[in-house]
Enzyme design. Structure first.
Site: not given
Ligand code: DX5
Ligand code: ZN
Length: 222
Positions: A8, A31, A33, A35, A64, A66, A135, A141, A173-175
């Site tokens: 991302s 990826h 994002d 938003m 992605h 959002m 997710m 974020f 996706d996430g962490g």
């Molecule tokens: C969060 C995004 C993710 C994010 C992942 O809302 O959809 O794609 O950028 O970032 P990390 O890997 O740092 O959690």
């Molecule tokens: Zn994402």
């Protein structure tokens, strides 16, 4: 298809996106994002950024979204050249029509679930989808802590895919990091988004390769 890593660019330097992408030639996808400051409390890119990134890289783009009102707003991202378009089930009224529209535009159609959204009500939609995104943080974020409570859902989603005999990819996706990727792979994920883990590494491309090998070793799918 095997294991794929889709870094991302959310936490990169937006004034140098072309260079940031050039740092990770081993990435299978980029990826992106998107938003809208309504579906999530953060604001990033629109379709024109997809067009610009497409000119800057050969790597396929994984958008992605959002954003609210995906039924109306998502097809523009396929039209702009995203190779995969992920909408959120929480933001669409007609997911089957939308997935078909995205595929008609020539992109892969993907549907995302927030951490509190169950997979079971949507199992019959799996044949309509090229990818399911689970997710593993609340969207909005980068840099958040991985939610272990999502692991059973990943496992259940993989079992439903086997039950329906579909080729749908399962993205998380996430962490996602070297510390958490094994758990996701072991549960049945095969496409991994990683933002801060990749871009905070001293060698981002080496991190992409390391994440891939670590997932491959833990995956029951290979
Ligand atoms: C969060 C995004 C993710 C994010 C992942 O809302 O959809 O794609 O950028 O970032 P990390 O890997 O740092 O959690
Ligand atoms: Zn994402």
């Amino acid at each position: 298809m095997g294991i794929q890593i889709t870094p991302s660019i959310l936490n990169t330097d937006f004034s140098r996106l072309g260079e940031e992408i050039a740092r990770i030639p081993s990435a299978d996808w980029i990826h992106v994002d998107v938003m809208d400051n309504h579906f999530v409390p953060n604001l990033t890119f629109g379709p024109s950024m997809i067009e610009a990134l497409n000119r800057a890289t050969e790597t396929p783009l994984d958008a992605h979204l959002m954003i609210e009102d995906a039924d109306r707003n998502a097809p523009a991202y396929a039209e702009a050249g995203a190779d995969s378009v992920t909408f959120h089930i929480e933001a669409t009224k007609a997911p089957i029509r939308l997935a078909r529209e995205i595929r008609l535009q020539g992109a892969r159609a993907s549907m995302a679930l927030k951490p509190a959204t169950p997979i079971e009500p949507y199992e019959d939609l799996l044949p309509e989808l090229d990818m399911l995104l689970i997710m593993t943080v609340e969207p909005g974020f980068g840099g958040q802590k991985f939610l272990d409570l999502c692991l059973p859902k990943i496992r259940r989603a993989r079992a439903l895919m086997e039950k329906h005999g579909v080729e749908t990819w399962l993205q998380v996706d996430g962490g996602v990091s070297l510390e958490t990727i094994e758990r996701c792979a072991e549960a049945g994920a095969d496409v991994f988004v990683a933002g801060s883990a990749v871009y905070s590494a001293s060698d981002p491309d080496a991190m992409v390769r390391q994440l891939k090998v670590t997932a491959e070793m833990a995956s029951p799918l290979l």
